[in-house]
Design a protein around this motif. Structure first.
Motif, PDB file in Angstrom:
ATOM      1  N   PRO A  22       1.215  -1.059  -0.625  1.00 31.76           N
ATOM      2  CA  PRO A  22       0.044   0.168   0.174  1.00 31.76           C
ATOM      3  C   PRO A  22       0.865   1.517  -0.103  1.00 31.76           C
ATOM      4  O   PRO A  22       1.551   1.465   0.398  1.00 31.76           O
ATOM      5  CB  PRO A  22      -1.304  -0.534   1.483  1.00 31.76           C
ATOM      6  CG  PRO A  22      -0.352  -1.216   1.867  1.00 31.76           C
ATOM      7  CD  PRO A  22       0.488  -1.856   1.101  1.00 31.76           C
ATOM      8  N   GLY A  23       0.527   2.129  -0.819  1.00 30.29           N
ATOM      9  CA  GLY A  23       0.710   3.498  -0.414  1.00 30.29           C
ATOM     10  C   GLY A  23       1.862   3.849  -1.751  1.00 30.29           C
ATOM     11  O   GLY A  23       2.236   5.375  -1.929  1.00 30.29           O
ATOM     12  N   TRP A  24       2.933   2.518  -2.355  1.00 32.41           N
ATOM     13  CA  TRP A  24       4.240   2.208  -3.063  1.00 32.41           C
ATOM     14  C   TRP A  24       3.160   2.851  -4.734  1.00 32.41           C
ATOM     15  O   TRP A  24       2.239   2.240  -4.780  1.00 32.41           O
ATOM     16  CB  TRP A  24       4.480   1.078  -3.064  1.00 32.41           C
ATOM     17  CG  TRP A  24       5.401   1.039  -2.036  1.00 32.41           C
ATOM     18  CD1 TRP A  24       5.214   0.884  -0.532  1.00 32.41           C
ATOM     19  CD2 TRP A  24       6.721   1.627  -2.045  1.00 32.41           C
ATOM     20  NE1 TRP A  24       6.533   0.394   0.475  1.00 32.41           N
ATOM     21  CE2 TRP A  24       7.393   1.157  -0.528  1.00 32.41           C
ATOM     22  CE3 TRP A  24       8.115   1.376  -2.458  1.00 32.41           C
ATOM     23  CZ2 TRP A  24       9.266   1.656   0.246  1.00 32.41           C
ATOM     24  CZ3 TRP A  24       9.273   2.012  -2.643  1.00 32.41           C
ATOM     25  CH2 TRP A  24       9.704   1.821  -1.089  1.00 32.41           C
ATOM     26  N   SER A  25       3.691   3.206  -5.868  1.00 37.38           N
ATOM     27  CA  SER A  25       3.554   3.264  -6.919  1.00 37.38           C
ATOM     28  C   SER A  25       4.754   3.502  -7.837  1.00 37.38           C
ATOM     29  O   SER A  25       5.596   3.972  -6.845  1.00 37.38           O
ATOM     30  CB  SER A  25       2.382   4.607  -7.354  1.00 37.38           C
ATOM     31  OG  SER A  25       3.284   5.832  -7.077  1.00 37.38           O
ATOM     32  N   VAL A  29       4.922  -3.398  -6.142  1.00 38.67           N
ATOM     33  CA  VAL A  29       4.450  -2.586  -6.449  1.00 38.67           C
ATOM     34  C   VAL A  29       3.428  -2.095  -7.627  1.00 38.67           C
ATOM     35  O   VAL A  29       3.149  -2.933  -8.180  1.00 38.67           O
ATOM     36  CB  VAL A  29       5.609  -0.918  -6.402  1.00 38.67           C
ATOM     37  CG1 VAL A  29       5.876  -0.871  -4.586  1.00 38.67           C
ATOM     38  CG2 VAL A  29       5.759  -1.141  -7.467  1.00 38.67           C
ATOM     39  N   ARG A  30       2.118  -1.436  -7.697  1.00 41.47           N
ATOM     40  CA  ARG A  30       1.419  -1.221  -8.455  1.00 41.47           C
ATOM     41  C   ARG A  30       2.236  -0.367  -9.319  1.00 41.47           C
ATOM     42  O   ARG A  30       2.825   0.437  -9.236  1.00 41.47           O
ATOM     43  CB  ARG A  30      -0.102  -0.305  -7.477  1.00 41.47           C
ATOM     44  CG  ARG A  30      -1.183  -0.636  -7.393  1.00 41.47           C
ATOM     45  CD  ARG A  30      -2.593  -1.010  -7.501  1.00 41.47           C
ATOM     46  NE  ARG A  30      -2.759  -1.974  -6.418  1.00 41.47           N
ATOM     47  CZ  ARG A  30      -3.088  -3.237  -7.066  1.00 41.47           C
ATOM     48  NH1 ARG A  30      -2.648  -3.907  -7.753  1.00 41.47           N
ATOM     49  NH2 ARG A  30      -3.904  -3.658  -6.200  1.00 41.47           N
ATOM     50  N   ALA A  31       1.621  -0.724 -10.828  1.00 38.69           N
ATOM     51  CA  ALA A  31       2.801  -0.059 -11.470  1.00 38.69           C
ATOM     52  C   ALA A  31       1.223   0.094 -12.881  1.00 38.69           C
ATOM     53  O   ALA A  31       0.658  -0.284 -12.883  1.00 38.69           O
ATOM     54  CB  ALA A  31       3.151  -0.765 -12.106  1.00 38.69           C
ATOM     55  N   ARG A  32       1.730   1.727 -13.329  1.00 38.95           N
ATOM     56  CA  ARG A  32       1.192   2.047 -14.259  1.00 38.95           C
ATOM     57  C   ARG A  32       2.029   2.695 -15.590  1.00 38.95           C
ATOM     58  O   ARG A  32       2.423   3.065 -15.076  1.00 38.95           O
ATOM     59  CB  ARG A  32       0.210   3.109 -13.955  1.00 38.95           C
ATOM     60  CG  ARG A  32       0.274   4.785 -14.008  1.00 38.95           C
ATOM     61  CD  ARG A  32      -1.420   5.856 -13.110  1.00 38.95           C
ATOM     62  NE  ARG A  32      -0.428   6.479 -12.650  1.00 38.95           N
ATOM     63  CZ  ARG A  32      -0.099   7.625 -13.093  1.00 38.95           C
ATOM     64  NH1 ARG A  32      -0.257   8.457 -14.358  1.00 38.95           N
ATOM     65  NH2 ARG A  32      -0.129   8.838 -12.639  1.00 38.95           N
ATOM     66  N   SER A  33       1.475   2.636 -17.002  1.00 34.83           N
ATOM     67  CA  SER A  33       2.219   3.302 -17.795  1.00 34.83           C
ATOM     68  C   SER A  33       1.667   4.487 -18.947  1.00 34.83           C
ATOM     69  O   SER A  33       0.086   5.111 -18.851  1.00 34.83           O
ATOM     70  CB  SER A  33       2.138   2.700 -19.201  1.00 34.83           C
ATOM     71  OG  SER A  33       3.317   2.921 -20.471  1.00 34.83           O
ATOM     72  N   GLY A  40      11.927   6.362 -19.063  1.00 36.93           N
ATOM     73  CA  GLY A  40      12.475   5.946 -17.629  1.00 36.93           C
ATOM     74  C   GLY A  40      10.519   5.785 -16.489  1.00 36.93           C
ATOM     75  O   GLY A  40      10.354   5.157 -16.805  1.00 36.93           O
ATOM     76  N   LEU A  41      11.144   5.483 -15.272  1.00 35.24           N
ATOM     77  CA  LEU A  41      10.355   5.114 -14.285  1.00 35.24           C
ATOM     78  C   LEU A  41      10.342   5.089 -13.096  1.00 35.24           C
ATOM     79  O   LEU A  41      12.179   6.138 -12.499  1.00 35.24           O
ATOM     80  CB  LEU A  41      11.144   3.261 -14.186  1.00 35.24           C
ATOM     81  CG  LEU A  41      10.102   2.848 -13.537  1.00 35.24           C
ATOM     82  CD1 LEU A  41       8.293   2.120 -13.934  1.00 35.24           C
ATOM     83  CD2 LEU A  41      10.977   1.577 -13.112  1.00 35.24           C
ATOM     84  N   THR A  42       9.576   5.404 -12.346  1.00 34.19           N
ATOM     85  CA  THR A  42       9.405   6.747 -11.428  1.00 34.19           C
ATOM     86  C   THR A  42       9.116   5.205 -10.472  1.00 34.19           C
ATOM     87  O   THR A  42       7.327   4.736 -10.155  1.00 34.19           O
ATOM     88  CB  THR A  42       9.055   7.926 -11.100  1.00 34.19           C
ATOM     89  OG1 THR A  42       9.739   8.357 -11.859  1.00 34.19           O
ATOM     90  CG2 THR A  42       8.958   8.687  -9.631  1.00 34.19           C
ATOM     91  N   VAL A  43       9.285   4.746  -9.134  1.00 33.11           N
ATOM     92  CA  VAL A  43       8.956   4.452  -8.108  1.00 33.11           C
ATOM     93  C   VAL A  43       8.569   4.834  -6.566  1.00 33.11           C
ATOM     94  O   VAL A  43       9.996   5.784  -6.508  1.00 33.11           O
ATOM     95  CB  VAL A  43       9.409   3.064  -7.462  1.00 33.11           C
ATOM     96  CG1 VAL A  43       8.689   2.755  -6.665  1.00 33.11           C
ATOM     97  CG2 VAL A  43       9.581   2.301  -8.904  1.00 33.11           C
ATOM     98  N   ARG A  44       7.792   5.762  -6.440  1.00 38.05           N
ATOM     99  CA  ARG A  44       7.290   6.502  -6.146  1.00 38.05           C
ATOM    100  C   ARG A  44       6.402   5.359  -3.737  1.00 38.05           C
ATOM    101  O   ARG A  44       6.680   4.609  -3.916  1.00 38.05           O
ATOM    102  CB  ARG A  44       6.078   7.426  -5.508  1.00 38.05           C
ATOM    103  CG  ARG A  44       6.829   8.180  -6.939  1.00 38.05           C
ATOM    104  CD  ARG A  44       6.163   9.807  -6.441  1.00 38.05           C
ATOM    105  NE  ARG A  44       6.568  10.561  -7.237  1.00 38.05           N
ATOM    106  CZ  ARG A  44       7.782  11.098  -7.138  1.00 38.05           C
ATOM    107  NH1 ARG A  44       7.680  11.063  -5.994  1.00 38.05           N
ATOM    108  NH2 ARG A  44       8.338  12.480  -8.221  1.00 38.05           N
ATOM    109  N   ARG A  45       7.919   6.276  -2.607  1.00 41.94           N
ATOM    110  CA  ARG A  45       7.254   5.585  -1.702  1.00 41.94           C
ATOM    111  C   ARG A  45       5.865   5.426  -0.928  1.00 41.94           C
ATOM    112  O   ARG A  45       5.831   7.176  -1.159  1.00 41.94           O
ATOM    113  CB  ARG A  45       8.389   5.808  -0.597  1.00 41.94           C
ATOM    114  CG  ARG A  45       9.636   5.720  -1.314  1.00 41.94           C
ATOM    115  CD  ARG A  45      10.939   6.496  -0.097  1.00 41.94           C
ATOM    116  NE  ARG A  45      10.526   5.999   1.275  1.00 41.94           N
ATOM    117  CZ  ARG A  45      10.629   5.439   2.027  1.00 41.94           C
ATOM    118  NH1 ARG A  45      12.119   4.284   1.705  1.00 41.94           N
ATOM    119  NH2 ARG A  45      10.861   5.911   3.410  1.00 41.94           N
TER     120      ARG A  45
END
Length: 130
Positions: free
Chosen positions: A53-56, A122-126, A63-68
């Motif tokens: 939860p909360g990660w994305s 983590v949940r991911a979207r493009s 590029g790819l950004t993973v957020r805490r």
């Protein structure tokens, strides 16, 4: 998939697991903390649970950004991946992150054999279609 010089020397690299689950292997870094309370695990059971939860993760190839959960970037950079990896990310909408005490591909196997890898889904979207 080809291994690039960045991957050999500390850069992140993409992988596909059987079943086409996309994986991003990221060497440990001071700016990328790993906390069990945020969903990180030491075993593959993490794949059986819902994404943390909360990660994305937001992908805009290359590029790819993973957020805490606090909104801060855990990873923000380019991923040298082929179309198959980007398509798998879009199709699965889940990304497996793997990190640990390794600096590149040559250090990965010993860290894995010692049970020192940390895993998180983590949940991911493009944002774009490669």
């Amino acid at each position: 998939m080809e291994i690039t010089a960045g991957e050999l020397m500390g850069g992140a690299w993409p992988e596909l697991m059987p079943g086409q689950c996309p994986v991003l292997v990221v060497p440990a870094a001071v700016g990328r903390p790993v906390t069990a309370g945020e969903g990180w695990a030491r075993d593959a059971g993490v794949l059986e649970r819902d994404p943390a939860p909360g990660w994305s993760a937001i992908a805009a190839a290359p590029g790819l950004t993973v957020r805490r959960p606090d909104g801060g970037a855990w990873f923000d950079g380019q991923v040298t991946a082929g179309r198959e990896w980007w398509r798998a990310l879009r199709a699965h909408e889940v990304l497996l992150l793997v990190t640990g005490p390794f600096t590149g591909v040559f250090d990965f196997r010993p860290a894995a054999a010692a049970g020192n890898l940390a895993l998180l889904t983590v949940r991911a979207r493009s944002a774009t279609r490669p």
